[in-house]
Motif scaffolding. Sequence first.
Motif, PDB file in Angstrom:
ATOM      1  N   ALA A  67     -41.941   9.482  26.658  1.00 47.48           N
ATOM      2  CA  ALA A  67     -40.932   9.752  27.899  1.00 47.48           C
ATOM      3  C   ALA A  67     -40.708   9.407  29.489  1.00 47.48           C
ATOM      4  O   ALA A  67     -41.943   9.369  30.236  1.00 47.48           O
ATOM      5  N   TRP A  82     -26.606  11.368  32.285  1.00 47.54           N
ATOM      6  CA  TRP A  82     -27.215  12.577  32.070  1.00 47.54           C
ATOM      7  C   TRP A  82     -26.316  13.229  32.667  1.00 47.54           C
ATOM      8  O   TRP A  82     -25.522  13.252  33.435  1.00 47.54           O
ATOM      9  N   ARG A  88     -32.317  10.894  22.600  1.00 46.74           N
ATOM     10  CA  ARG A  88     -31.689  10.149  24.603  1.00 46.74           C
ATOM     11  C   ARG A  88     -31.330   9.799  24.244  1.00 46.74           C
ATOM     12  O   ARG A  88     -31.720   8.384  23.967  1.00 46.74           O
ATOM     13  N   LEU A 140     -36.497  16.364  29.887  1.00 51.55           N
ATOM     14  CA  LEU A 140     -36.358  16.815  28.151  1.00 51.55           C
ATOM     15  C   LEU A 140     -37.958  17.331  27.337  1.00 51.55           C
ATOM     16  O   LEU A 140     -37.444  18.524  26.237  1.00 51.55           O
ATOM     17  N   ARG A 141     -38.763  16.605  27.356  1.00 52.95           N
ATOM     18  CA  ARG A 141     -40.275  16.544  27.256  1.00 52.95           C
ATOM     19  C   ARG A 141     -40.477  17.870  27.591  1.00 52.95           C
ATOM     20  O   ARG A 141     -41.080  19.022  26.695  1.00 52.95           O
ATOM     21  N   THR A 172     -36.053   8.091  22.706  1.00 53.60           N
ATOM     22  CA  THR A 172     -35.140   7.605  23.651  1.00 53.60           C
ATOM     23  C   THR A 172     -34.048   6.532  22.460  1.00 53.60           C
ATOM     24  O   THR A 172     -34.958   6.060  21.992  1.00 53.60           O
ATOM     25  N   ASN A 214     -35.531  11.154  33.775  1.00 58.63           N
ATOM     26  CA  ASN A 214     -35.195  12.466  32.436  1.00 58.63           C
ATOM     27  C   ASN A 214     -35.561  12.830  31.458  1.00 58.63           C
ATOM     28  O   ASN A 214     -35.474  13.910  31.098  1.00 58.63           O
ATOM     29  N   THR A 215     -35.945  11.700  30.572  1.00 58.87           N
ATOM     30  CA  THR A 215     -36.525  11.935  28.955  1.00 58.87           C
ATOM     31  C   THR A 215     -38.077  12.713  29.538  1.00 58.87           C
ATOM     32  O   THR A 215     -37.987  13.394  28.950  1.00 58.87           O
TER      33      THR A 215
END
Length: 153
Positions: free
Chosen positions: A10, A129, A95, A18-19, A60, A14-15
Amino acid sequence: MKHLLIVAHAPSINTCTLRDAAQRGASQDIVEQVTCTVKTPFEAGPDDIRACDGILLGTTENLGYMSGALKDFFDRSYYRILEEKQGLPCALYIRAGTDGTGTRRAVESIVTGLRWRWVQEPLTLRGEWQDSFADQVEELSLTLALSIECGIV
């Protein structure tokens, strides 16, 4: 109690979203018999895999491949757990800014070698995104956690 390990790279806001969504999904009230640990690929290793009943991988897409962090996790863990964790339920989210195909193929190849079992098809979050990406990852994580809890994987 069963245990779900989330290994998520992450490096961005944005990541991280997600996490966090993955952790939320696995920690919902309806999941009563599964605990959840979230680690970066650099923090996680063979002992974490040995201690889990399922694993959710998040990466990613970097130059058409998985993140170097996730590759490092696999490099440090693969042979040390190869014979011990065959059949481990797993899921993956990617991602991907563009395609994600190379990333998916690379992770699937390693998972096949480890003889882990996919709970569902890998989730590829492509393009710009979208807030719905977090909802999809939360649902993926919830599905994995409930599958582990119910013993259907």
